[in-house]
Every structure is written in C-alpha cells, then in structure tokens.
Design a protein around this motif. Structure first.
Motif, mmCIF file in Angstrom:
data_model
loop_
_atom_site.group_PDB
_atom_site.id
_atom_site.type_symbol
_atom_site.label_atom_id
_atom_site.label_comp_id
_atom_site.label_asym_id
_atom_site.label_seq_id
_atom_site.Cartn_x
_atom_site.Cartn_y
_atom_site.Cartn_z
ATOM 1 N N THR A 56 0.849 -1.176 0.000
ATOM 2 C CA THR A 56 0.000 0.000 0.000
ATOM 3 C C THR A 56 0.891 1.234 0.000
ATOM 4 O O THR A 56 1.776 1.348 0.844
ATOM 5 C CB THR A 56 -0.939 0.007 1.226
ATOM 6 O OG1 THR A 56 -1.719 -1.192 1.205
ATOM 7 C CG2 THR A 56 -1.858 1.212 1.210
ATOM 8 N N LEU A 57 0.651 2.113 -0.957
ATOM 9 C CA LEU A 57 1.435 3.333 -1.091
ATOM 10 C C LEU A 57 0.525 4.535 -1.237
ATOM 11 O O LEU A 57 -0.607 4.413 -1.712
ATOM 12 C CB LEU A 57 2.328 3.274 -2.338
ATOM 13 C CG LEU A 57 3.637 2.513 -2.250
ATOM 14 C CD1 LEU A 57 3.430 1.036 -2.289
ATOM 15 C CD2 LEU A 57 4.572 2.950 -3.348
ATOM 16 N N LEU A 58 1.043 5.683 -0.827
ATOM 17 C CA LEU A 58 0.454 6.963 -1.188
ATOM 18 C C LEU A 58 1.217 7.432 -2.411
ATOM 19 O O LEU A 58 2.453 7.416 -2.418
ATOM 20 C CB LEU A 58 0.638 8.001 -0.079
ATOM 21 C CG LEU A 58 -0.140 7.818 1.206
ATOM 22 C CD1 LEU A 58 0.191 8.943 2.173
ATOM 23 C CD2 LEU A 58 -1.628 7.775 0.948
ATOM 24 N N CYS A 59 0.507 7.842 -3.440
ATOM 25 C CA CYS A 59 1.160 8.282 -4.670
ATOM 26 C C CYS A 59 0.568 9.614 -5.090
ATOM 27 O O CYS A 59 -0.650 9.740 -5.236
ATOM 28 C CB CYS A 59 0.970 7.242 -5.760
ATOM 29 S SG CYS A 59 1.941 7.589 -7.235
ATOM 30 N N GLY A 60 1.424 10.603 -5.269
ATOM 31 C CA GLY A 60 0.987 11.935 -5.669
ATOM 32 C C GLY A 60 1.138 12.153 -7.162
ATOM 33 O O GLY A 60 2.101 11.698 -7.776
ATOM 34 N N VAL A 61 0.157 12.852 -7.732
ATOM 35 C CA VAL A 61 0.178 13.205 -9.150
ATOM 36 C C VAL A 61 -0.086 14.701 -9.248
ATOM 37 O O VAL A 61 -1.039 15.204 -8.638
ATOM 38 C CB VAL A 61 -0.897 12.419 -9.943
ATOM 39 C CG1 VAL A 61 -0.893 12.820 -11.409
ATOM 40 C CG2 VAL A 61 -0.699 10.925 -9.789
ATOM 41 N N ASP A 62 0.769 15.412 -10.006
ATOM 42 C CA ASP A 62 0.563 16.858 -10.146
ATOM 43 C C ASP A 62 -0.528 17.134 -11.172
ATOM 44 O O ASP A 62 -1.043 16.222 -11.828
ATOM 45 C CB ASP A 62 1.873 17.583 -10.475
ATOM 46 C CG ASP A 62 2.422 17.265 -11.856
ATOM 47 O OD1 ASP A 62 1.682 16.747 -12.734
ATOM 48 O OD2 ASP A 62 3.620 17.535 -12.069
ATOM 49 N N MET A 63 -0.880 18.385 -11.335
ATOM 50 C CA MET A 63 -1.995 18.751 -12.202
ATOM 51 C C MET A 63 -1.663 18.592 -13.688
ATOM 52 O O MET A 63 -2.545 18.702 -14.531
ATOM 53 C CB MET A 63 -2.443 20.181 -11.901
ATOM 54 C CG MET A 63 -2.968 20.349 -10.472
ATOM 55 S SD MET A 63 -4.223 19.153 -10.012
ATOM 56 C CE MET A 63 -5.682 19.978 -10.589
ATOM 57 N N ASP A 64 -0.411 18.308 -14.010
ATOM 58 C CA ASP A 64 -0.022 18.031 -15.390
ATOM 59 C C ASP A 64 -0.030 16.534 -15.684
ATOM 60 O O ASP A 64 0.371 16.106 -16.775
ATOM 61 C CB ASP A 64 1.376 18.592 -15.672
ATOM 62 C CG ASP A 64 1.409 20.101 -15.603
ATOM 63 O OD1 ASP A 64 0.406 20.743 -15.993
ATOM 64 O OD2 ASP A 64 2.433 20.656 -15.154
#
Length: 183
Positions: free
Chosen positions: A101-109
């Motif tokens: 289980t991971l937290l994964c961030g994605v930017d607005m691009d």
C-alpha cells in the motif's frame, strides 16, 4: 461416572480467569484504539504533506461516488490538494510477498510527484532492490507513457511490476478524477 470436585473448581477458575483477562484486554483496546488511530491519521497526513509540501490542506474526495463512476478498485482513498497542486491516491496492489500500500501523488499536469510506502509484505531483499532511491526515483516526474519505458529490476520482477502498477493506477486515477471532478 462421578465428576471430581477439584476438576469442576479448576474449570470454573480457568473460565473466570479467561473472562477477566478478556475484559481487561477489551478495556485496554477501548482506551488505546483512539490514540493509535489518531497517530496513524497524523502519520498519513504527514506523508501526504511530504508528497505535496505546497498544499494548503487536503480534501478527501467521496470514494463511493467515484467508485460507482468507475474508479479502479485498487485505489482506496483520493485526496485533492486544496490549492489545486495535485492529487494523492492510496493504492494497494499485490506484489511478490503480499499486498503493498502506497500513497502516490500526481501533479496537475498528470506526472508522478512522489510515492511513500505505507505498508508491504514483500521479501525485504526484493523490496530494497525495487524501492532503492535510484530505481524508485525513475518514476518521479513521469507521465503515463513514460513510466512504461522504465525497466523492471532484474531478480525482483514481480515487485517491480507491482510498483509500476501502482504508478499506472495513480495516473489512471488522476485522469478519471480530473475528468469527473471538473466536468
């Protein structure tokens, strides 16, 4: 057949001890659970903040409505940075040793910002080979097409594929959420 008095007394004493200990443990659980839950929530918030440090705060999106609309099952939580700097997805996939289980961030691009491991059941040698800085950081700043060109770690292919799948789910989730939230 005659039942001896000492056997009955022993059974009653042991039964009383079991009920007493069970009651004490249940009471301790009621006292400690809220403290543990607050600590876990704080650690998760800090992990989200480490992924998107510029976020003012994080708004949790309604996963039930998103799931009805088609959000992948492997995504269990979605947070939006209130100042529109990105999204953070909680994603679980099966690796070699079990679930990761991971937290994964994605930017607005639509590019991976960063991912932080919350839990895993991987064999530690495989996990360390895949999640070392050199390999893991290959995903940062990549979009959906670019992550497909990242090679798996030789000898830890299943764990490598699990990491790639997490990145795929995050980017797919971003496209899905972005389309549903702003339409």
């Amino acid at each position: 057949m005659k039942i001896r008095k000492d056997v009955v007394v022993s059974i009653l004493v042991l039964t009383f001890i079991c009920f007493f200990v069970s009651g004490v443990l249940a009471g301790l659980n009621n006292i400690t659970y809220p403290v543990i839950a607050r600590g876990a929530a704080q650690r998760t918030y800090e992990a989200r903040k480490a992924i998107i440090p510029s976020a003012d705060y994080f708004e949790q999106l309604d996963i039930a409505n998103l799931r009805i609309s088609g959000l992948p099952e492997s995504i269990s939580e979605v947070y939006r940075a209130a100042n529109d700097t990105g999204y953070i997805f909680t994603i679980s996939v099966r690796g070699f040793g079990g679930n990761m289980t991971l937290l994964c961030g994605v930017d607005m691009d639509g590019r991976i910002i960063k991912a932080i491991v919350l839990s895993h059941s991987e064999t530690i040698s495989f996990f360390n080979r895949v999640f070392n800085e050199r390999h893991r950081d290959l995903y940062w700043g990549r979009n959906k097409n670019e992550i497909e060109n990242i090679d798996a770690v030789s000898g830890a292919t299943i764990t490598s594929n699990a990491l790639r799948n997490i990145m795929r789910y995050a980017l797919t989730g971003f496209e899905f959420v972005r389309g549903n939230v702003y339409e």
